[in-house]
Write a protein that holds these residues in place. Sequence first.
Motif, PDB file in Angstrom:
ATOM      1  N   SER A  97     -22.469  76.724 -25.417  1.00 24.33           N
ATOM      2  CA  SER A  97     -22.987  76.523 -24.071  1.00 24.33           C
ATOM      3  C   SER A  97     -23.825  77.746 -23.703  1.00 24.33           C
ATOM      4  CB  SER A  97     -21.817  76.339 -23.089  1.00 24.33           C
ATOM      5  OG  SER A  97     -22.257  76.376 -21.748  1.00 24.33           O
ATOM      6  N   TYR A  98     -25.046  77.525 -23.263  1.00 31.38           N
ATOM      7  CA  TYR A  98     -25.998  78.624 -23.106  1.00 31.38           C
ATOM      8  C   TYR A  98     -27.018  78.296 -22.023  1.00 31.38           C
ATOM      9  CZ  TYR A  98     -28.549  75.242 -25.893  1.00 31.38           C
ATOM     10  OH  TYR A  98     -29.121  74.080 -26.338  1.00 31.38           O
ATOM     11  N   GLY A  99     -27.717  79.314 -21.548  1.00 32.26           N
ATOM     12  CA  GLY A  99     -28.735  79.120 -20.530  1.00 32.26           C
ATOM     13  C   GLY A  99     -30.080  78.789 -21.142  1.00 32.26           C
ATOM     14  N   ALA A 100     -30.956  78.190 -20.338  1.00 31.35           N
ATOM     15  CA  ALA A 100     -32.303  77.841 -20.791  1.00 31.35           C
ATOM     16  C   ALA A 100     -33.003  79.078 -21.345  1.00 31.35           C
ATOM     17  CB  ALA A 100     -33.111  77.256 -19.630  1.00 31.35           C
ATOM     18  N   GLY A 101     -33.734  78.874 -22.443  1.00 32.43           N
ATOM     19  CA  GLY A 101     -34.477  79.975 -23.044  1.00 32.43           C
ATOM     20  C   GLY A 101     -33.685  80.782 -24.048  1.00 32.43           C
ATOM     21  N   PHE A 102     -32.451  80.355 -24.353  1.00 29.08           N
ATOM     22  CA  PHE A 102     -31.666  81.073 -25.355  1.00 29.08           C
ATOM     23  C   PHE A 102     -32.326  80.917 -26.721  1.00 29.08           C
ATOM     24  CE2 PHE A 102     -28.213  81.139 -28.562  1.00 29.08           C
ATOM     25  CZ  PHE A 102     -27.776  82.438 -28.365  1.00 29.08           C
ATOM     26  N   TYR A 103     -32.428  82.000 -27.454  1.00 24.07           N
ATOM     27  CA  TYR A 103     -32.984  81.923 -28.803  1.00 24.07           C
ATOM     28  C   TYR A 103     -31.955  82.432 -29.806  1.00 24.07           C
ATOM     29  CZ  TYR A 103     -34.047  86.902 -28.056  1.00 24.07           C
ATOM     30  OH  TYR A 103     -33.961  88.246 -27.780  1.00 24.07           O
ATOM     31  N   GLY A 104     -32.077  81.950 -31.046  1.00 28.58           N
ATOM     32  CA  GLY A 104     -31.119  82.300 -32.083  1.00 28.58           C
ATOM     33  C   GLY A 104     -30.494  81.086 -32.731  1.00 28.58           C
ATOM     34  N   LEU A 105     -30.697  79.908 -32.115  1.00 25.30           N
ATOM     35  CA  LEU A 105     -30.116  78.679 -32.654  1.00 25.30           C
ATOM     36  C   LEU A 105     -31.038  77.965 -33.634  1.00 25.30           C
ATOM     37  CD1 LEU A 105     -28.543  77.043 -29.449  1.00 25.30           C
ATOM     38  CD2 LEU A 105     -27.346  78.203 -31.303  1.00 25.30           C
ATOM     39  N   THR A 269     -33.970  75.690 -25.842  1.00 26.63           N
ATOM     40  CA  THR A 269     -33.956  76.698 -26.906  1.00 26.63           C
ATOM     41  C   THR A 269     -35.383  76.991 -27.329  1.00 26.63           C
ATOM     42  OG1 THR A 269     -33.731  75.006 -28.638  1.00 26.63           O
ATOM     43  CG2 THR A 269     -31.711  75.966 -27.772  1.00 26.63           C
ATOM     44  N   VAL A 270     -35.645  78.237 -27.595  1.00 20.26           N
ATOM     45  CA  VAL A 270     -36.963  78.682 -28.029  1.00 20.26           C
ATOM     46  C   VAL A 270     -36.779  79.756 -29.098  1.00 20.26           C
ATOM     47  CG1 VAL A 270     -38.043  78.220 -25.801  1.00 20.26           C
ATOM     48  CG2 VAL A 270     -37.054  80.457 -26.227  1.00 20.26           C
TER      49      VAL A 270
END
Length: 297
Positions: A97-105, A269-270
């Motif tokens: 569960s993460y916020g918009a714009g999280f990167y690394g996935l 995700t970005v």
Amino acid sequence: MRKKQILSCAAAVAVLAAGLFAAFYRAPGNVEERGGGIVTVWQIDSFEGGRGSRAQYLRSVGEELHESAGVYVEVTALSASAARDNIAAGNVPDAISYGAGFYGLEKTGGSGAVAWCRGGYCLISLGAAGEAPSAENTVINAGRDNLAAAAALFEGLDGSAVLPPGSACAALLNGEYMYLLGTQRDVIRLQTHGAQFAVQPVTGFNDLYQYISVLAAGEKREQCERFIELLVAREDIDRIGMLRDGLSLYAGEMHALEGVKADYTVPATVGGEYMERIKSAVADGDINLLKSLLKPL
């Protein structure tokens, strides 16, 4: 003296161990090793919530899954940087569960991004404001990893003073500014203070979305999908002071943020470089470039 030295050393070791766990969490072993059905979920607080703990809320959903399907859910709260470090090292949860714009996935093979709650930007004033919001009379809650400066740019408020969470709200209460560009968290802060205030939703931009994605495969994937079904079926998100599109749960100031749809958001995700381009456009005040990088809602 020797006893004090021993106690001091033990305390230092305990602090170090706690810090290492927070920075580098290793997911539990597989189902067979743990002796039953276990789903691991990471919660990343990329932005301020409302009240209480989003991780604890997810745990309460996990209790539902255990009662209905006998599956245990282990929820661990991690910072965005700690989560990325773990993912890069091959330590991946079953769901995140993460916020918009999280990167690394990008390389985890995860799929889907379900928005299970959200916040909202807003302009807050104490009583009736005598003049329109401007860079001179507005203070911005800087937030955590969210892009409050982007919301300000869409409102023509770039160049406003920026203060840490809590401090921005205090500056409004102290009369240093006429407006606060804040979030649902500031609304709840002011309600707690018993203040009289007005809320105007910001509709140009909102990245205050909490998503959840499944990274597991096979039976674990099915268990995670059932967990998400239970999560989005619940209509008590007001327990943690958050919002969800399609629900109307509040009266008073928080109600002003319900049913509001922003024009743009950050993709769920970005990549890291892409996120840096977004931040650079915000820093340069280039709203046209920013719009081209964002996702219309």
